[in-house]
Design an enzyme around this catalytic site. Structure first.
Site, short mmCIF file in Angstrom:
data_model
loop_
_atom_site.label_atom_id
_atom_site.label_comp_id
_atom_site.label_asym_id
_atom_site.label_seq_id
_atom_site.Cartn_x
_atom_site.Cartn_y
_atom_site.Cartn_z
N TRP A 449 135.60 51.90 118.93
CA TRP A 449 134.81 52.55 117.88
C TRP A 449 134.58 54.04 118.12
O TRP A 449 134.46 54.47 119.26
CB TRP A 449 133.42 51.88 117.83
CG TRP A 449 133.27 50.86 116.76
CD1 TRP A 449 134.11 50.59 115.74
CD2 TRP A 449 132.17 49.94 116.63
NE1 TRP A 449 133.62 49.55 114.97
CE2 TRP A 449 132.44 49.15 115.49
CE3 TRP A 449 131.00 49.71 117.35
CZ2 TRP A 449 131.56 48.15 115.05
CZ3 TRP A 449 130.14 48.73 116.92
CH2 TRP A 449 130.41 47.95 115.79
N GLU A 450 134.44 54.76 117.03
CA GLU A 450 134.01 56.17 117.06
C GLU A 450 134.94 57.03 117.91
O GLU A 450 134.50 57.95 118.58
CB GLU A 450 132.57 56.30 117.58
CG GLU A 450 131.57 55.40 116.93
CD GLU A 450 131.50 55.58 115.41
OE1 GLU A 450 131.89 56.67 114.91
OE2 GLU A 450 131.08 54.65 114.72
N GLY A 451 136.22 56.76 117.85
CA GLY A 451 137.18 57.47 118.68
C GLY A 451 137.38 56.68 119.96
O GLY A 451 136.42 56.50 120.71
#
Lengths: 601, 251
Positions: A449-451
């Site tokens: 997630w989120e990069g």
């Protein structure tokens, strides 16, 4: 049957004894906030999470959400639990009082709140976490009519928010997105495109959902510089005809605003957290922030979510540890190799075995180190708002530096710890009855997630270190060096201070190597980034353990503090030494990776 | 309607207890909480207030650490908080006198408390206070609601459930109640923080604490539990049965 007690004593120790959290935020607009209030919030939220959220966690995994005809229905128990969160005010901790929120410091709202929430029910916790992210972007960048209309209900939890970035062909590389935004004469836009992997993109937990959508409006440059950010509701206000939303009622149009969900992914874990394919078909939206200036805003939200994701690693690692420990206390297998401990029983308790202790201590000690770093980072986020540049500037630099490390190192450790805790329990850990296998599956997404963590490592090594001529790193080295110097002549601190000093010197040397070699060959930097990020994470946790040890040396003789000192010793002897192998890997450079013939993979 | 609820802070039921000099070492208690039966009384008081209005005053007699319990009570909706400094009072009749004086001063005409405290388990406070304030005492109840000018209380009896009607002034002591104490919400916590705790002494209440008529003559720890006995094989059944019958008196 899973067990979990919110680690309230741990937060009390960190807030009041290690970091003096209340003093650290003096003059930052939290005048009503004191230690008693903080203790009551910590206890109150812990009680809510344990009594309301924890009981639905397993059900969420087993029953999950239902996708049918474009609609997602959540288990009724999830809706009830979410409603209790709204009614009791626990979803609005981070929001400003003028929007009905509590306006409490980040070290509670983003750290304690996130840890307890994700331990108790990660699938539910991501919904308010996303809504608050949307709230923050909107209130700091949005038009006043949009803020007035949407912010209070986002704050309370009555309205849910999402962020829509990824497209089928554009994940990490957002510059190539194709979602379009066509301007209308009334100042609104019409958004068209498809977004994937949208967490809580569709559900029936709230009456309406607002999406923050990245799209390209005409006239912008190519790549990420041409991206703008739009607020797109699932249902439009009934009274809306054109322009903005000033002064109109909150009644909704019964037909959706061209926003539809065409599917929900089947996943390894988080079965009660929808992961949606979202279609926007000529949907009405409003620009948030400057035209073609959407990326910095999305990063504002993303940075918040990166910290939250890191703390998810901690939250799941903590509940996994507590369950492995509870199981271990009852489990009897084999005998102590140095002699029978419990002759009246057919076997000794497994805590007599060094390898079981190794696993439990690795889990516990990493969790406690991460929690300390999270609290410090929470305080720094609050200090970024100081009017005093001598407070705000270092805080900003350190938060920039710590964000990728917290995201990557905490979630790497979270996955490792859940796996280790399953190992402690043997076959029982693999069975769903004891919960840890669910935590193991649920936590796995946090590395993605989120990069992804690979991206975080590149952000650290390729950007955060060199940013502003190395300013971020200097702001860390000053307090670190000062701490080491101050404790150099205290004999009792030697066992913590000396390895910390060595690790910091090693970090400086490796950083110089990364920069020097990286300038000539970017592959050097990229090949070492993940190991560098882990090295850095270990040094930061080392600093946290040395700081905690310093406090505990003053109170030796009390079991809590003696145990902390024992944990600090374990960290420096049995976790921290991995920096040596990490350094060797980084120094080996990219050759063994890049010389391998691609066709032979 | 003035509702008084009497609360006692006790070592949490999950807290580790250590004994020092034959007494519980209070400084080593890791967590203090509201006595669980008092929690049921407090929840019932909140429900009485919700149904019929009135102010709730929470009264405790204890050391300064008990202010935390009072603030916790405020967070769930108690209006006024009184801490009677205990000045080392251990005699239960003294505690009752102090609590009764505080109740009278508050003007409350209905008083709720737990049937006994989780630490001492004496069970004398409720009846003692009711005697001193001249109120009817209904003990071991699980539920109470207002009806007309008085109250109906429900309690379990060996033959079924009793429904007791009582007029004011009255005092109820709670057994396990019908509903657990509610969780504090965020607004309650914010309000509780601003609430003042009135701290009073025996002089303020006009109670003369004389010398105690009770003194502890001696204290001996419970006898050490004899070690367990192990029997194997079917042959040992008669021996086990004999022991269970003659020594343990369980069959």
């Amino acid at each position: 049957m899973t067990v979990w007690e919110p680690p309230i004593r741990e937060y009390d120790f960190l807030f009041n004894e290690v970091f003096n959290a209340i003093e650290s935020i003096e003059g930052l607009g939290f005048e009503d906030f004191d230690a008693d209030y903080l203790a009551m919030l910590t206890e109150g939220w812990g009680m809510h999470a344990k009594e309301v959220w924890l009981p639905i966690n397993e059900l969420g995994d087993k029953v999950g959400l239902k996708f049918e005809d474009g609609n997602i229905s959540m288990p009724q128990e999830f809706k009830d639990a979410y409603r209790k969160g709204i009614d009791e005010g626990w979803l609005a901790t981070a929001c400003k009082p003028e929007h009905g929120g509590m306006g409490v410091p980040t070290f509670f709202s983003s750290v304690t709140w996130s840890e307890f929430g994700t331990s108790a029910c990660m699938a539910l916790s991501v919904l308010p976490a996303l809504s608050i992210g949307v709230y923050e972007v909107l209130t700091s960048n949005g038009r006043q009519d949009l803020v007035d209309y949407f912010a209070p209900s986002l704050a309370s939890g009555e309205l849910a928010g999402t962020m829509c970035l990824t497209e089928p062909h554009a994940g990490t590389d957002l510059g190539i997105i194709t979602t379009r935004a066509e301007p209308e004469d009334d100042g609104s836009y019409r958004i068209s495109g498809t977004k994937i992997f949208i967490t809580y993109g569709e559900h029936d937990m709230t009456d309406n959902i607002v999406h923050l959508v990245l799209a390209k409006a005409p006239g912008g440059p190519e790549g990420t510089r041409g991206i703008s950010l739009f607020l797109v509701p699932k249902y439009l206000p009934a009274e809306w005809e054109s322009g903005g939303v000033e002064g109109i009622s909150h009644d909704l149009v019964p037909e959706h605003n061209g926003v539809t969900c065409s599917g929900s992914e089947e996943k390894m874990g988080l079965h009660a957290s929808p992961t949606c394919v979202m279609n926007f078909d000529d949907s009405v939206g409003w620009l948030v922030g400057p035209l073609h200036g959407g990326m910095p805003l999305m990063f504002q939200m993303m940075n918040r979510e990166r910290l939250a994701t890191g703390i998810m690693g901690l939250g799941l690692a903590e509940i996994a540890y507590q369950n492995a420990l509870a199981w271990s206390r009852d489990r009897r297998q084999g005998r102590d190799l140095r002699g029978i401990r419990d002759p009246n029983k057919p076997a000794d308790n497994i805590l007599v075995h060094p390898d079981v202790r190794r696993m439990l201590l690795e889990a516990k000690v990493n969790n406690e180190g991460c929690r300390a770093l999270a609290v410090w980072t929470g305080i720094l986020i609050d200090q970024m708002n100081s009017d005093d540049p001598e407070v705000a500037e270092p805080a900003e630099a350190l938060v920039a530096l710590f964000t990728p490390i917290i995201k990557a190192h905490f979630t790497d450790l979270g996955c490792e710890t859940c796996s280790t805790c399953m190992q402690v329990m043997g076959g029982a850990g693999y069975c769903s009855e004891f919960g840890v296998e669910q935590f193991y599956r649920d936590v796995r997404i946090s590395k993605i997630w989120e990069g992804t963590n690979g991206i975080q490592a590149l952000d650290l090594a390729g950007r955060k270190i060199t940013q502003n001529m190395g300013k971020n790193l200097r702001h860390l080295m000053w307090p670190l060096t000062e701490f080491i110097e101050k404790n150099r002549d205290i004999p009792e601190m030697g066992e913590f201070n000396k390895p910390l000093h060595q690790g910091v010197r090693g970090l400086q040397q490796i950083t110089l190597l990364m920069i020097a070699e990286g300038m000539a060959n970017p592959h050097f930097l990229a090949a070492g980034a993940t190991d560098y990020c882990r090295y850095f994470g270990n040094v930061l946790l080392g600093y946290m353990w040395a700081k905690m040890a310093k406090v505990c040396l003053e109170r030796q003789g009390e079991p809590f503090y003696d145990a902390k000192l024992a944990s600090a010793r374990f960290f420096f002897k049995r976790i921290y030494p991995e920096t040596i192998s990490l350094a060797a890997k980084i120094q080996s450079g990219p050759k063994t990776l890049m010389d391998y013939p691609a066709e032979m993979f | 309607m003035g509702i008084a609820v009497l609360l006692k802070q006790v070592p949490d039921t999950t807290a580790k207890i250590s004994v020092s000099g034959d007494r519980v070492d209070e400084t080593a208690v890791s967590k203090w909480s509201m006595s669980p039966y008092d929690e049921y009384a407090l929840e019932a008081a909140l429900q009485l207030k919700e149904a019929g209005g009135g102010d709730i005053v929470a009264i405790t007699c204890g050391p300064i650490r008990a202010t935390k319990m009072l603030t916790d009570a405020a967070a769930v909706g108690v209006d006024n908080l009184i801490l009677i400094q205990d000045e080392g009072v251990t005699d239960s009749t003294h505690v009752q006198s102090l609590l009764a004086a505080a109740v009278k001063r508050s003007g409350s005409d209905v008083v709720l408390c737990g049937k006994q405290a989780a630490d001492t388990n004496g069970g004398s406070t409720g009846p003692g206070v009711s005697h001193l304030i001249g109120a009817a005492c209904v003990g071991m109840i699980s539920e109470v609601y207002a009806e007309g000018d008085g109250f109906i209380a429900l309690r379990a009896s060996p033959t079924g459930n009793e429904r007791v009607e009582v007029s004011r002034p009255c005092l109820f002591t709670f057994d396990k109640g019908a509903t657990e104490l509610r969780r504090p919400n965020v607004r309650g916590i914010m309000m509780a923080k601003k609430k003042q705790i009135e701290t009073v002494t025996s002089d303020d209440l006009g109670v003369a604490i004389g010398t105690s008529s009770v003194s502890l003559q001696s204290h001996s720890p419970p006898p050490v539990k004899p070690p367990g006995q192990k029997f194997e094989g079917a042959d040992s059944v008669p021996v086990v049965v004999a022991k269970l019958r003659d020594e343990a008196n369980v069959i």
